[in-house]
Design an enzyme around this catalytic site. Sequence first.
Site, mmCIF file in Angstrom:
data_model
loop_
_atom_site.group_PDB
_atom_site.id
_atom_site.type_symbol
_atom_site.label_atom_id
_atom_site.label_comp_id
_atom_site.label_asym_id
_atom_site.label_seq_id
_atom_site.Cartn_x
_atom_site.Cartn_y
_atom_site.Cartn_z
ATOM 1 N N SER A 268 1.189 -1.073 -0.239
ATOM 2 C CA SER A 268 0.418 0.087 -0.085
ATOM 3 C C SER A 268 1.187 1.503 0.088
ATOM 4 C CB SER A 268 -0.787 -0.118 1.452
ATOM 5 O OG SER A 268 -0.062 0.087 2.067
ATOM 6 N N HIS A 320 1.521 5.171 3.868
ATOM 7 C CA HIS A 320 0.589 5.824 2.976
ATOM 8 C C HIS A 320 0.980 7.466 2.637
ATOM 9 C CE1 HIS A 320 -2.775 2.816 3.976
ATOM 10 N NE2 HIS A 320 -1.888 2.452 4.041
#
Length: 489
Positions: A268, A320
Amino acid sequence: MAIGITPKYQEEIPLHALTAQEFLTIATEAVARLNWSIHYQSASGFIAQSSTSAINSSSEIKLIIEEQTATISSESTGGEMIDFNKNKKNVQAFLAAFDTVQAEISPDELSVKSQELHNSLDLSAADLLKIPAESATQKVKNFFSLFIPKRDFFFTPILVNLNILIFILMAIGGANIFSPSSEILINWGANFRPLISIGQYWRLITNCFLHIGILHLLFNMYALVYVGVLLEPMLGKSKFIAAYLLTGIGASLASTWWHEQTISAGASGAIFGLYGVFLALLTTDLIEKETRKELLTSIGIFVVYNLAYGMKGGIDNAAHIGGLVSGLVIGYALTPSLRNPEKPSLGIVSIAALCILMLFSSFGVIKSIPNTESLTTYDKRFERFRTLETMALGVYTLKADAKKEDVLYEIRDRGIYYWNENISLLDSLEQLNLPPFVRERDKTLKEYCNLRIKAYELMYKAVDENSHKYDADIAKINQQIESMLKSFE
Protein backbone atom coordinates in the site's frame (compact mmCIF):
# COMPACT_ATOMS: atom_id res chain seq x y z
CA MET A 1 -17.55 6.29 -17.03
CA ALA A 2 -17.29 2.67 -18.10
CA ILE A 3 -15.58 0.17 -15.83
CA GLY A 4 -14.82 -3.43 -16.74
CA ILE A 5 -12.23 -5.86 -17.96
CA THR A 6 -12.44 -4.01 -21.29
CA PRO A 7 -14.64 -0.87 -20.95
CA LYS A 8 -17.19 -0.44 -23.73
CA TYR A 9 -20.01 1.89 -24.78
CA GLN A 10 -22.58 1.34 -27.53
CA GLU A 11 -25.77 2.78 -28.99
CA GLU A 12 -28.36 1.53 -31.46
CA ILE A 13 -29.39 3.75 -34.38
CA PRO A 14 -32.49 3.20 -36.55
CA LEU A 15 -31.79 3.41 -40.31
CA HIS A 16 -35.10 5.20 -41.01
CA ALA A 17 -35.29 5.89 -44.77
CA LEU A 18 -31.69 4.89 -45.49
CA THR A 19 -30.71 1.53 -46.92
CA ALA A 20 -28.00 -0.46 -45.18
CA GLN A 21 -25.59 0.41 -48.01
CA GLU A 22 -26.38 4.14 -47.77
CA PHE A 23 -26.01 4.14 -44.01
CA LEU A 24 -22.65 2.37 -44.28
CA THR A 25 -21.48 4.90 -46.87
CA ILE A 26 -22.31 7.89 -44.65
CA ALA A 27 -20.74 6.13 -41.64
CA THR A 28 -17.53 5.54 -43.62
CA GLU A 29 -17.37 9.22 -44.53
CA ALA A 30 -17.93 10.17 -40.87
CA VAL A 31 -15.01 7.97 -39.77
CA ALA A 32 -12.76 9.61 -42.38
CA ARG A 33 -13.64 13.07 -41.03
CA LEU A 34 -12.71 11.93 -37.52
CA ASN A 35 -9.32 10.72 -38.80
CA TRP A 36 -10.04 7.21 -37.58
CA SER A 37 -8.60 4.30 -39.54
CA ILE A 38 -10.78 1.46 -40.82
CA HIS A 39 -8.90 -1.85 -40.75
CA TYR A 40 -11.83 -4.13 -41.68
CA GLN A 41 -15.00 -3.52 -43.70
CA SER A 42 -17.82 -5.67 -45.03
CA ALA A 43 -21.36 -5.15 -46.31
CA SER A 44 -22.64 -5.27 -42.73
CA GLY A 45 -20.32 -2.72 -41.17
CA PHE A 46 -16.70 -2.02 -40.25
CA ILE A 47 -14.09 -2.15 -37.49
CA ALA A 48 -12.07 1.03 -37.04
CA GLN A 49 -9.52 2.42 -34.64
CA SER A 50 -9.75 5.85 -33.05
CA SER A 51 -6.80 8.22 -33.06
CA THR A 52 -4.27 7.92 -30.22
CA SER A 53 -2.00 10.31 -28.33
CA ALA A 54 0.86 10.20 -25.85
CA ILE A 55 -1.66 10.01 -22.99
CA ASN A 56 -4.82 8.39 -24.38
CA SER A 57 -4.69 4.94 -25.97
CA SER A 58 -6.91 4.15 -28.95
CA SER A 59 -10.29 2.42 -28.94
CA GLU A 60 -11.81 -0.10 -31.32
CA ILE A 61 -14.88 1.33 -33.05
CA LYS A 62 -17.29 -1.26 -34.41
CA LEU A 63 -20.37 -0.67 -36.61
CA ILE A 64 -22.75 -3.56 -37.27
CA ILE A 65 -25.89 -3.17 -39.42
CA GLU A 66 -28.67 -5.72 -38.98
CA GLU A 67 -32.02 -5.27 -40.75
CA GLN A 68 -33.19 -1.70 -39.92
CA THR A 69 -30.85 -1.06 -36.97
CA ALA A 70 -27.19 -0.14 -36.75
CA THR A 71 -25.14 -0.70 -33.56
CA ILE A 72 -22.12 1.52 -33.02
CA SER A 73 -19.74 0.62 -30.19
CA SER A 74 -16.41 1.82 -28.83
CA GLU A 75 -14.24 -0.55 -26.77
CA SER A 76 -11.00 0.21 -24.97
CA THR A 77 -7.73 -1.39 -26.00
CA GLY A 78 -4.34 -1.50 -24.30
CA GLY A 79 -5.36 -3.17 -21.02
CA GLU A 80 -7.60 -0.36 -19.66
CA MET A 81 -10.14 -1.17 -16.93
CA ILE A 82 -11.61 2.34 -16.65
CA ASP A 83 -12.22 4.66 -19.58
CA PHE A 84 -13.51 7.85 -17.90
CA ASN A 85 -16.19 8.27 -20.63
CA LYS A 86 -13.66 8.03 -23.47
CA ASN A 87 -15.76 5.39 -25.29
CA LYS A 88 -18.98 7.32 -24.85
CA LYS A 89 -17.29 10.41 -26.29
CA ASN A 90 -16.12 8.35 -29.28
CA VAL A 91 -19.68 7.21 -30.01
CA GLN A 92 -21.03 10.74 -29.60
CA ALA A 93 -18.30 12.11 -31.89
CA PHE A 94 -19.23 9.50 -34.52
CA LEU A 95 -22.95 10.35 -34.30
CA ALA A 96 -22.21 14.07 -34.65
CA ALA A 97 -19.98 13.46 -37.69
CA PHE A 98 -22.62 11.13 -39.17
CA ASP A 99 -25.30 13.82 -38.87
CA THR A 100 -23.01 16.38 -40.49
CA VAL A 101 -22.19 14.12 -43.45
CA GLN A 102 -25.85 13.15 -43.91
CA ALA A 103 -26.88 16.82 -43.95
CA GLU A 104 -24.21 17.75 -46.50
CA ILE A 105 -24.32 14.86 -48.97
CA SER A 106 -26.77 15.04 -51.87
CA PRO A 107 -28.88 12.02 -52.94
CA ASP A 108 -26.94 11.69 -56.22
CA GLU A 109 -23.57 11.87 -54.48
CA LEU A 110 -24.75 9.34 -51.90
CA SER A 111 -25.83 6.97 -54.67
CA VAL A 112 -22.45 7.22 -56.45
CA LYS A 113 -20.42 6.76 -53.25
CA SER A 114 -22.60 3.82 -52.18
CA GLN A 115 -21.94 2.07 -55.47
CA GLU A 116 -18.21 2.74 -55.22
CA LEU A 117 -18.14 1.32 -51.71
CA HIS A 118 -20.15 -1.74 -52.79
CA ASN A 119 -17.72 -2.42 -55.64
CA SER A 120 -14.72 -2.21 -53.30
CA LEU A 121 -16.02 -4.90 -50.93
CA ASP A 122 -15.10 -8.58 -51.18
CA LEU A 123 -18.55 -10.12 -50.84
CA SER A 124 -17.24 -13.68 -51.27
CA ALA A 125 -15.18 -13.62 -48.04
CA ALA A 126 -16.56 -14.63 -44.66
CA ASP A 127 -17.96 -11.65 -42.73
CA LEU A 128 -16.00 -11.24 -39.46
CA LEU A 129 -18.71 -9.00 -38.06
CA LYS A 130 -21.16 -11.91 -38.01
CA ILE A 131 -19.01 -14.06 -35.71
CA PRO A 132 -21.03 -15.00 -32.55
CA ALA A 133 -20.72 -12.77 -29.49
CA GLU A 134 -18.01 -13.41 -26.96
CA SER A 135 -18.64 -16.49 -24.83
CA ALA A 136 -18.46 -16.77 -21.04
CA THR A 137 -15.25 -18.75 -21.45
CA GLN A 138 -13.71 -15.93 -23.46
CA LYS A 139 -14.74 -13.43 -20.80
CA VAL A 140 -12.96 -15.52 -18.19
CA LYS A 141 -9.89 -15.56 -20.45
CA ASN A 142 -10.11 -11.78 -20.70
CA PHE A 143 -10.12 -11.53 -16.90
CA PHE A 144 -7.01 -13.64 -16.60
CA SER A 145 -5.37 -11.52 -19.28
CA LEU A 146 -5.00 -8.90 -16.51
CA PHE A 147 -2.22 -11.09 -15.14
CA ILE A 148 -0.35 -11.26 -18.46
CA PRO A 149 2.16 -8.50 -19.30
CA LYS A 150 1.38 -6.48 -22.44
CA ARG A 151 3.13 -3.64 -24.23
CA ASP A 152 1.54 -0.76 -22.27
CA PHE A 153 0.59 -2.84 -19.25
CA PHE A 154 3.80 -4.70 -18.51
CA PHE A 155 5.03 -4.26 -14.95
CA THR A 156 1.61 -3.97 -13.28
CA PRO A 157 0.69 -7.65 -13.87
CA ILE A 158 4.25 -8.69 -12.97
CA LEU A 159 3.98 -6.87 -9.63
CA VAL A 160 0.53 -8.35 -8.98
CA ASN A 161 1.75 -11.86 -9.78
CA LEU A 162 4.84 -11.43 -7.61
CA ASN A 163 2.81 -10.26 -4.62
CA ILE A 164 0.39 -13.17 -5.01
CA LEU A 165 3.22 -15.68 -5.43
CA ILE A 166 4.99 -14.52 -2.26
CA PHE A 167 1.72 -14.72 -0.33
CA ILE A 168 1.16 -18.29 -1.57
CA LEU A 169 4.72 -19.27 -0.59
CA MET A 170 4.16 -17.78 2.88
CA ALA A 171 0.96 -19.82 3.23
CA ILE A 172 2.74 -22.99 2.10
CA GLY A 173 5.43 -22.21 4.67
CA GLY A 174 2.85 -22.24 7.45
CA ALA A 175 1.63 -18.61 7.61
CA ASN A 176 -2.00 -18.05 8.59
CA ILE A 177 -3.69 -16.67 5.45
CA PHE A 178 -5.89 -14.32 7.49
CA SER A 179 -3.45 -13.17 10.16
CA PRO A 180 0.18 -14.31 9.81
CA SER A 181 2.26 -14.11 12.97
CA SER A 182 4.71 -11.29 13.62
CA GLU A 183 7.60 -13.76 13.62
CA ILE A 184 6.68 -15.10 10.17
CA LEU A 185 6.39 -11.57 8.78
CA ILE A 186 9.81 -10.70 10.22
CA ASN A 187 11.31 -13.87 8.75
CA TRP A 188 9.92 -13.01 5.30
CA GLY A 189 11.29 -9.45 5.32
CA ALA A 190 8.78 -7.14 7.02
CA ASN A 191 9.89 -3.62 7.92
CA PHE A 192 10.92 -3.24 11.57
CA ARG A 193 12.96 -0.34 12.94
CA PRO A 194 15.15 -2.33 15.39
CA LEU A 195 16.29 -4.57 12.52
CA ILE A 196 16.75 -1.67 10.10
CA SER A 197 18.94 0.08 12.71
CA ILE A 198 21.34 -2.88 12.86
CA GLY A 199 21.87 -2.96 9.10
CA GLN A 200 19.01 -5.00 7.58
CA TYR A 201 18.27 -2.26 5.02
CA TRP A 202 16.84 -4.68 2.46
CA ARG A 203 13.65 -4.74 4.53
CA LEU A 204 12.85 -1.26 3.18
CA ILE A 205 11.94 -2.89 -0.15
CA THR A 206 11.07 -6.52 0.70
CA ASN A 207 8.21 -5.45 2.96
CA CYS A 208 6.50 -3.91 -0.09
CA PHE A 209 5.83 -7.44 -1.39
CA LEU A 210 4.42 -8.94 1.84
CA HIS A 211 0.82 -8.85 3.09
CA ILE A 212 -0.78 -9.30 6.49
CA GLY A 213 -3.62 -11.57 5.40
CA ILE A 214 -5.51 -12.39 2.22
CA LEU A 215 -7.93 -9.43 2.51
CA HIS A 216 -4.96 -7.07 2.78
CA LEU A 217 -3.55 -8.65 -0.38
CA LEU A 218 -6.81 -8.47 -2.37
CA PHE A 219 -7.51 -4.82 -1.54
CA ASN A 220 -3.96 -3.78 -2.40
CA MET A 221 -3.88 -5.72 -5.68
CA TYR A 222 -7.19 -4.19 -6.77
CA ALA A 223 -5.82 -0.70 -6.02
CA LEU A 224 -2.58 -1.55 -7.86
CA VAL A 225 -4.40 -2.71 -11.01
CA TYR A 226 -6.70 0.34 -10.84
CA VAL A 227 -3.83 2.82 -10.85
CA GLY A 228 -1.56 0.65 -13.03
CA VAL A 229 -3.90 0.57 -16.03
CA LEU A 230 -4.09 4.37 -15.93
CA LEU A 231 -0.52 5.29 -15.03
CA GLU A 232 1.75 2.70 -16.67
CA PRO A 233 0.77 3.62 -20.28
CA MET A 234 1.50 7.26 -19.43
CA LEU A 235 4.88 6.69 -17.77
CA GLY A 236 6.18 3.75 -19.76
CA LYS A 237 7.82 0.63 -18.34
CA SER A 238 11.04 2.01 -16.84
CA LYS A 239 9.52 5.11 -15.22
CA PHE A 240 6.60 3.10 -13.83
CA ILE A 241 8.70 0.40 -12.12
CA ALA A 242 11.15 3.03 -10.87
CA ALA A 243 8.24 4.99 -9.38
CA TYR A 244 6.87 1.85 -7.67
CA LEU A 245 10.18 0.83 -6.10
CA LEU A 246 11.29 4.34 -5.10
CA THR A 247 7.95 5.29 -3.55
CA GLY A 248 7.92 1.91 -1.79
CA ILE A 249 11.27 2.77 -0.20
CA GLY A 250 10.00 6.26 0.63
CA ALA A 251 6.97 4.75 2.36
CA SER A 252 9.17 2.33 4.32
CA LEU A 253 11.49 5.14 5.43
CA ALA A 254 8.53 7.14 6.75
CA SER A 255 7.25 4.09 8.63
CA THR A 256 10.72 3.36 10.06
CA TRP A 257 11.16 6.96 11.20
CA TRP A 258 7.68 7.17 12.79
CA HIS A 259 7.26 3.76 14.44
CA GLU A 260 9.59 2.37 17.09
CA GLN A 261 8.21 -1.16 17.45
CA THR A 262 5.65 -1.57 14.64
CA ILE A 263 6.07 -4.43 12.17
CA SER A 264 5.06 -3.06 8.78
CA ALA A 265 4.31 -4.89 5.53
CA GLY A 266 2.28 -4.39 2.38
CA ALA A 267 2.30 -2.85 -1.07
CA SER A 268 0.00 0.00 0.00
CA GLY A 269 2.87 2.44 0.61
CA ALA A 270 4.14 1.95 -2.95
CA ILE A 271 0.57 2.05 -4.29
CA PHE A 272 -0.05 5.36 -2.50
CA GLY A 273 3.19 6.45 -4.13
CA LEU A 274 1.79 5.68 -7.59
CA TYR A 275 -1.34 7.66 -6.73
CA GLY A 276 0.94 10.51 -5.66
CA VAL A 277 2.71 10.36 -9.03
CA PHE A 278 -0.68 10.44 -10.77
CA LEU A 279 -1.90 13.39 -8.68
CA ALA A 280 1.24 15.32 -9.60
CA LEU A 281 0.65 14.67 -13.32
CA LEU A 282 -3.01 15.72 -12.96
CA THR A 283 -1.90 19.19 -11.91
CA THR A 284 -0.08 19.58 -15.24
CA ASP A 285 -1.44 19.93 -18.79
CA LEU A 286 -0.22 16.46 -19.82
CA ILE A 287 -3.82 15.24 -19.56
CA GLU A 288 -6.71 17.00 -21.29
CA LYS A 289 -8.67 19.35 -19.04
CA GLU A 290 -12.02 17.52 -19.02
CA THR A 291 -10.47 14.12 -18.28
CA ARG A 292 -8.17 15.70 -15.69
CA LYS A 293 -11.12 16.97 -13.66
CA GLU A 294 -12.76 13.53 -13.51
CA LEU A 295 -9.51 11.83 -12.56
CA LEU A 296 -8.67 14.37 -9.86
CA THR A 297 -12.04 13.76 -8.25
CA SER A 298 -11.85 9.96 -8.26
CA ILE A 299 -8.18 9.74 -7.26
CA GLY A 300 -8.60 12.45 -4.62
CA ILE A 301 -11.55 10.62 -3.04
CA PHE A 302 -9.53 7.39 -2.93
CA VAL A 303 -6.54 9.04 -1.24
CA VAL A 304 -8.55 11.06 1.31
CA TYR A 305 -10.80 8.11 2.21
CA ASN A 306 -7.92 5.70 2.75
CA LEU A 307 -5.90 8.18 4.79
CA ALA A 308 -8.96 8.86 6.96
CA TYR A 309 -9.63 5.13 7.30
CA GLY A 310 -6.02 4.63 8.37
CA MET A 311 -6.63 6.89 11.39
CA LYS A 312 -8.66 4.06 12.98
CA GLY A 313 -5.49 2.27 14.03
CA GLY A 314 -3.83 -0.97 12.98
CA ILE A 315 -2.94 0.63 9.63
CA ASP A 316 0.45 2.11 8.84
CA ASN A 317 -0.62 5.60 7.80
CA ALA A 318 2.97 6.80 8.08
CA ALA A 319 3.85 4.53 5.14
CA HIS A 320 0.82 5.79 3.19
CA ILE A 321 1.77 9.43 3.71
CA GLY A 322 5.44 8.72 2.99
CA GLY A 323 4.52 6.95 -0.24
CA LEU A 324 2.12 9.72 -1.28
CA VAL A 325 4.61 12.53 -0.67
CA SER A 326 7.48 10.71 -2.41
CA GLY A 327 5.08 9.99 -5.30
CA LEU A 328 4.27 13.67 -5.68
CA VAL A 329 7.98 14.53 -5.80
CA ILE A 330 8.66 11.77 -8.35
CA GLY A 331 5.67 12.78 -10.47
CA TYR A 332 6.90 16.35 -10.81
CA ALA A 333 10.47 15.16 -11.42
CA LEU A 334 9.32 12.95 -14.31
CA THR A 335 7.14 15.63 -15.93
CA PRO A 336 9.91 17.14 -18.14
CA SER A 337 10.73 13.73 -19.65
CA LEU A 338 7.02 13.09 -20.31
CA ARG A 339 6.75 16.44 -22.08
CA ASN A 340 9.71 15.53 -24.29
CA PRO A 341 9.30 11.83 -25.24
CA GLU A 342 11.69 12.38 -28.16
CA LYS A 343 14.50 12.78 -25.58
CA PRO A 344 14.81 9.38 -23.85
CA SER A 345 18.02 10.46 -22.11
CA LEU A 346 15.96 12.96 -20.11
CA GLY A 347 14.01 10.10 -18.58
CA ILE A 348 17.18 8.20 -17.70
CA VAL A 349 18.67 11.28 -16.03
CA SER A 350 15.45 11.86 -14.07
CA ILE A 351 15.37 8.28 -12.76
CA ALA A 352 19.07 8.38 -11.85
CA ALA A 353 18.63 11.68 -9.98
CA LEU A 354 15.63 10.26 -8.08
CA CYS A 355 17.63 7.16 -7.09
CA ILE A 356 20.42 9.35 -5.72
CA LEU A 357 17.90 11.52 -3.85
CA MET A 358 16.29 8.42 -2.30
CA LEU A 359 19.71 7.05 -1.33
CA PHE A 360 20.61 10.23 0.55
CA SER A 361 17.12 10.36 2.11
CA SER A 362 17.54 6.77 3.31
CA PHE A 363 20.93 7.60 4.81
CA GLY A 364 19.49 10.63 6.60
CA VAL A 365 16.47 8.81 8.04
CA ILE A 366 18.46 5.77 9.21
CA LYS A 367 21.08 7.98 10.84
CA SER A 368 18.36 10.00 12.62
CA ILE A 369 16.79 7.02 14.41
CA PRO A 370 18.39 5.77 17.61
CA ASN A 371 20.48 2.62 17.23
CA THR A 372 18.66 -0.29 18.86
CA GLU A 373 21.16 -2.36 20.77
CA SER A 374 18.66 -4.63 22.54
CA LEU A 375 18.16 -7.09 19.66
CA THR A 376 21.88 -7.34 19.01
CA THR A 377 22.47 -8.09 22.70
CA TYR A 378 19.56 -10.51 22.68
CA ASP A 379 20.90 -12.45 19.68
CA LYS A 380 24.33 -12.83 21.26
CA ARG A 381 22.96 -13.99 24.61
CA PHE A 382 20.36 -16.25 23.03
CA GLU A 383 23.12 -18.29 21.43
CA ARG A 384 23.72 -19.74 24.91
CA PHE A 385 20.11 -21.01 24.95
CA ARG A 386 20.84 -23.15 21.91
CA THR A 387 24.07 -24.46 23.46
CA LEU A 388 22.36 -25.36 26.75
CA GLU A 389 19.48 -27.01 24.91
CA THR A 390 21.93 -29.25 22.99
CA MET A 391 23.60 -30.31 26.24
CA ALA A 392 20.24 -30.91 27.94
CA LEU A 393 19.19 -33.26 25.14
CA GLY A 394 22.34 -35.33 25.63
CA VAL A 395 20.34 -38.05 27.38
CA TYR A 396 18.88 -39.06 24.02
CA THR A 397 22.37 -39.73 22.66
CA LEU A 398 23.18 -42.38 25.31
CA LYS A 399 23.59 -45.91 24.07
CA ALA A 400 20.88 -48.46 24.82
CA ASP A 401 23.23 -50.45 27.11
CA ALA A 402 24.32 -47.42 29.16
CA LYS A 403 24.61 -47.98 32.91
CA LYS A 404 21.67 -46.98 35.10
CA GLU A 405 23.73 -44.50 37.15
CA ASP A 406 24.98 -42.83 33.93
CA VAL A 407 21.41 -42.41 32.66
CA LEU A 408 20.24 -40.99 35.99
CA TYR A 409 23.18 -38.58 36.06
CA GLU A 410 22.48 -37.42 32.50
CA ILE A 411 18.80 -36.83 33.27
CA ARG A 412 19.11 -35.05 36.64
CA ASP A 413 22.56 -33.47 36.82
CA ARG A 414 22.80 -32.42 33.19
CA GLY A 415 19.34 -32.48 31.57
CA ILE A 416 17.18 -30.93 34.30
CA TYR A 417 20.04 -28.65 35.32
CA TYR A 418 20.48 -27.20 31.82
CA TRP A 419 16.72 -26.74 31.29
CA ASN A 420 16.62 -24.72 34.51
CA GLU A 421 19.61 -22.72 33.29
CA ASN A 422 17.70 -21.86 30.13
CA ILE A 423 14.71 -20.68 32.18
CA SER A 424 17.04 -18.41 34.15
CA LEU A 425 18.52 -17.12 30.87
CA LEU A 426 15.06 -16.30 29.50
CA ASP A 427 14.22 -14.48 32.75
CA SER A 428 17.35 -12.35 32.37
CA LEU A 429 16.47 -11.48 28.76
CA GLU A 430 13.18 -9.92 29.92
CA GLN A 431 15.20 -6.95 31.18
CA LEU A 432 16.01 -5.96 27.59
CA ASN A 433 13.79 -3.61 25.59
CA LEU A 434 12.43 -6.31 23.31
CA PRO A 435 9.59 -6.11 20.77
CA PRO A 436 6.31 -7.81 21.75
CA PHE A 437 6.66 -10.74 19.36
CA VAL A 438 10.08 -11.66 20.85
CA ARG A 439 8.70 -11.48 24.39
CA GLU A 440 5.80 -13.70 23.34
CA ARG A 441 8.17 -16.24 21.82
CA ASP A 442 10.34 -16.28 24.96
CA LYS A 443 7.26 -16.91 27.06
CA THR A 444 6.49 -19.95 24.91
CA LEU A 445 10.12 -21.10 25.16
CA LYS A 446 9.87 -20.99 28.96
CA GLU A 447 6.79 -23.22 28.79
CA TYR A 448 8.78 -25.55 26.53
CA CYS A 449 11.60 -25.78 29.09
CA ASN A 450 9.14 -26.51 31.91
CA LEU A 451 7.57 -29.31 29.87
CA ARG A 452 11.02 -30.77 29.29
CA ILE A 453 11.71 -30.69 33.01
CA LYS A 454 8.43 -32.50 33.75
CA ALA A 455 9.24 -35.17 31.18
CA TYR A 456 12.78 -35.59 32.58
CA GLU A 457 11.52 -35.94 36.15
CA LEU A 458 9.16 -38.72 35.07
CA MET A 459 11.96 -40.34 33.04
CA TYR A 460 14.19 -40.23 36.12
CA LYS A 461 11.53 -42.03 38.19
CA ALA A 462 10.95 -44.60 35.45
CA VAL A 463 14.66 -45.46 35.24
CA ASP A 464 15.24 -45.33 38.98
CA GLU A 465 12.25 -47.60 39.72
CA ASN A 466 12.75 -49.69 36.59
CA SER A 467 9.05 -49.15 35.88
CA HIS A 468 6.80 -48.49 32.86
CA LYS A 469 3.95 -46.92 34.81
CA TYR A 470 5.07 -43.41 33.77
CA ASP A 471 5.18 -44.17 30.05
CA ALA A 472 1.71 -42.79 29.24
CA ASP A 473 2.38 -39.52 31.09
CA ILE A 474 5.77 -39.14 29.41
CA ALA A 475 4.21 -39.77 25.96
CA LYS A 476 1.51 -37.17 26.64
CA ILE A 477 4.10 -34.52 27.61
CA ASN A 478 6.22 -35.41 24.57
CA GLN A 479 3.18 -34.83 22.32
CA GLN A 480 2.79 -31.36 23.84
CA ILE A 481 6.49 -30.71 23.25
CA GLU A 482 6.22 -31.89 19.63
CA SER A 483 3.25 -29.59 19.00
CA MET A 484 5.15 -26.67 20.54
CA LEU A 485 8.22 -27.36 18.40
CA LYS A 486 6.05 -27.20 15.25
CA SER A 487 4.83 -23.76 16.26
CA PHE A 488 8.45 -22.55 16.18
CA GLU A 489 8.99 -23.68 12.58
